[in-house]
Design a protein around this motif. Structure first.
Motif, PDB file in Angstrom:
ATOM      1  N   PHE A 140      -4.398 -50.465 -22.459  1.00 43.14           N
ATOM      2  CA  PHE A 140      -3.193 -49.884 -21.710  1.00 43.14           C
ATOM      3  C   PHE A 140      -1.954 -49.300 -22.877  1.00 43.14           C
ATOM      4  O   PHE A 140      -1.443 -48.260 -22.602  1.00 43.14           O
ATOM      5  CB  PHE A 140      -2.543 -51.287 -20.849  1.00 43.14           C
ATOM      6  CG  PHE A 140      -1.418 -50.589 -20.611  1.00 43.14           C
ATOM      7  CD1 PHE A 140      -0.582 -49.949 -19.560  1.00 43.14           C
ATOM      8  CD2 PHE A 140       0.065 -51.037 -20.850  1.00 43.14           C
ATOM      9  CE1 PHE A 140      -0.179 -49.158 -19.063  1.00 43.14           C
ATOM     10  CE2 PHE A 140       1.168 -50.294 -20.920  1.00 43.14           C
ATOM     11  CZ  PHE A 140       1.598 -49.141 -20.204  1.00 43.14           C
ATOM     12  N   ILE A 141      -2.054 -50.246 -23.851  1.00 46.75           N
ATOM     13  CA  ILE A 141      -1.861 -49.742 -25.554  1.00 46.75           C
ATOM     14  C   ILE A 141      -2.024 -48.722 -25.967  1.00 46.75           C
ATOM     15  O   ILE A 141      -1.105 -47.640 -26.074  1.00 46.75           O
ATOM     16  CB  ILE A 141      -1.194 -51.327 -26.274  1.00 46.75           C
ATOM     17  CG1 ILE A 141      -0.274 -52.066 -25.592  1.00 46.75           C
ATOM     18  CG2 ILE A 141      -0.116 -50.666 -27.558  1.00 46.75           C
ATOM     19  CD1 ILE A 141      -0.453 -53.435 -25.978  1.00 46.75           C
ATOM     20  N   LEU A 180      -0.399 -44.817 -25.672  1.00 41.60           N
ATOM     21  CA  LEU A 180       0.070 -43.662 -27.364  1.00 41.60           C
ATOM     22  C   LEU A 180      -0.773 -43.098 -27.134  1.00 41.60           C
ATOM     23  O   LEU A 180       0.012 -41.686 -27.363  1.00 41.60           O
ATOM     24  CB  LEU A 180      -0.288 -45.493 -28.847  1.00 41.60           C
ATOM     25  CG  LEU A 180      -0.027 -46.646 -29.065  1.00 41.60           C
ATOM     26  CD1 LEU A 180      -0.905 -46.977 -29.742  1.00 41.60           C
ATOM     27  CD2 LEU A 180       1.750 -46.454 -29.199  1.00 41.60           C
ATOM     28  N   ILE A 181      -1.603 -43.088 -26.426  1.00 40.53           N
ATOM     29  CA  ILE A 181      -2.565 -41.850 -26.905  1.00 40.53           C
ATOM     30  C   ILE A 181      -1.794 -40.709 -25.760  1.00 40.53           C
ATOM     31  O   ILE A 181      -1.476 -39.766 -26.473  1.00 40.53           O
ATOM     32  CB  ILE A 181      -3.848 -41.800 -26.003  1.00 40.53           C
ATOM     33  CG1 ILE A 181      -4.947 -42.507 -27.156  1.00 40.53           C
ATOM     34  CG2 ILE A 181      -4.455 -40.382 -25.851  1.00 40.53           C
ATOM     35  CD1 ILE A 181      -4.954 -41.505 -28.344  1.00 40.53           C
ATOM     36  N   THR A 182      -1.521 -41.143 -24.760  1.00 45.51           N
ATOM     37  CA  THR A 182      -0.384 -40.108 -23.625  1.00 45.51           C
ATOM     38  C   THR A 182       0.754 -39.520 -24.358  1.00 45.51           C
ATOM     39  O   THR A 182       1.174 -38.859 -24.318  1.00 45.51           O
ATOM     40  CB  THR A 182      -0.473 -40.890 -22.511  1.00 45.51           C
ATOM     41  OG1 THR A 182      -1.350 -41.595 -22.098  1.00 45.51           O
ATOM     42  CG2 THR A 182       0.523 -40.540 -21.451  1.00 45.51           C
ATOM     43  N   PRO A 234       4.786 -33.365 -27.570  1.00 51.20           N
ATOM     44  CA  PRO A 234       4.852 -31.790 -27.983  1.00 51.20           C
ATOM     45  C   PRO A 234       5.813 -31.086 -26.515  1.00 51.20           C
ATOM     46  O   PRO A 234       6.232 -30.135 -26.940  1.00 51.20           O
ATOM     47  CB  PRO A 234       3.920 -31.783 -28.181  1.00 51.20           C
ATOM     48  CG  PRO A 234       2.998 -32.379 -28.979  1.00 51.20           C
ATOM     49  CD  PRO A 234       3.201 -33.632 -27.978  1.00 51.20           C
ATOM     50  N   ILE A 235       5.263 -31.370 -25.180  1.00 48.45           N
ATOM     51  CA  ILE A 235       5.857 -30.945 -24.206  1.00 48.45           C
ATOM     52  C   ILE A 235       6.903 -30.976 -24.025  1.00 48.45           C
ATOM     53  O   ILE A 235       8.092 -30.571 -23.812  1.00 48.45           O
ATOM     54  CB  ILE A 235       4.977 -31.016 -23.209  1.00 48.45           C
ATOM     55  CG1 ILE A 235       3.560 -30.691 -23.259  1.00 48.45           C
ATOM     56  CG2 ILE A 235       5.715 -30.227 -22.177  1.00 48.45           C
ATOM     57  CD1 ILE A 235       2.856 -30.767 -22.721  1.00 48.45           C
TER      58      ILE A 235
END
Length: 294
Positions: free
Chosen positions: A28-29, A33-35, A41-42
């Protein structure tokens, strides 16, 4: 069964559950982090598009605007005809999608179900074309388009994307997964090749087809290199990516750092892509999964 054995089993089950919970927590962590890496940037683009110029150029940056300036979007629409750019981009994207999918479906069926000499050699040639970027072939393409009188025209922008090796490859992989018995039954009923393709093969490979539609849409909407060469001189056919470049004004040879306006224009330009992906993300993931299993 002794009390000691029961206690040992309970301890083992507790340890297994603890290990599983720890693994799930780590996953989950890591996913979070990837998300965040992809979303930040968005988020920064949206935040910058709502800031005034002095905040954008300030040495101390804040995540959220101190003063919210929604007028940046109106300024962008006033400086550049973004509605016209969006219409041009939609026309070019729709034309490229239609041609790319039409040629891709027919070629993929030929490579998947055709029986003729040299089929595999030609398919390898198509795969090889996937590794050749447009920057390598743009000179002869430009000469042909210019000599045909298609410079600064919709057709000159569309025709370059008429064939996609990647679309042919993905659809061919999907068509190969269709059971031959369905095609035999269709032929017994008197259905021709086009009927077999568009009434049997295409509906049965819908997830992959939707994936290719989305990829073609994203590629056509975001294309920059070819329009910057073939249609940079005419506002009538200028696409969004070129419109964003024109937002960066210049005065006496020096660039004006209107990054807040550029970000506002960029957000306007990517909204259709985000909406399309949000609607069809399940079909897109399903199409990639099925193609990877072939």
């Amino acid at each position: 069964m002794t009390v000691k054995t029961v206690n040992d089993r309970n301890a083992l089950n507790t340890h297994v559950r603890a290990v599983k919970q720890a693994k799930n927590t780590v996953r989950f962590i890591f996913a979070l982090l990837i998300t965040l890496v992809f979303i930040f940037p968005i988020f920064w683009m949206v935040s910058t598009s709502l800031k005034p110029e002095d905040e954008v150029l300030n040495a101390t940056q804040t995540l959220l605007p101190v003063k919210w300036q929604f007028s940046n979007y109106a300024t962008v629409m006033r400086k550049e005809p973004f509605l016209r750019y969006m219409l041009n981009t939609a026309i070019v994207t729709a034309g490229s999608m239609l041609l790319e999918l039409s040629t891709g479906i027919l070629a993929a069926y030929s490579f998947a179900r055709g029986r003729y000499r040299g089929k595999h050699a030609m398919f390898i040639f198509v795969l090889g074309a996937m590794m050749v970027p447009i920057q390598v072939t743009f000179v002869p393409l430009y000469v042909m388009i210019a000599r045909a009188g298609l410079k600064n025209t919709y057709l000159g922008l569309i025709i370059v994307g008429a064939v996609s090796p990647y679309t042919i490859f993905m659809l061919r992989q999907a068509f190969m997964g269709v059971d031959e018995s369905y095609l035999d039954a269709a032929r017994v009923d008197g259905m021709g090749k086009l009927g077999v393709i568009f009434r049997i093969m295409v509906p049965m490979c819908k997830p992959t087809l939707v994936t290719m539609v989305l990829m073609s849409f994203i590629g056509g909407w975001n294309t920059y290199f070819w329009p910057s060469i073939i249609a940079n001189d005419s506002v009538n056919v200028r696409v969004l990516t070129l419109g964003l470049m024109h937002l960066k004004q210049s005065f006496s040879g020096e660039s004006i750092r209107n990054y807040h306006e550029i970000m506002a224009g960029a957000l306007i330009s990517i909204l259709p892509v985000l909406v399309m992906f949000a609607i069809f993300q399940k079909q897109m993931l399903s199409g990639y999964t099925k193609a990877a299993m072939k």
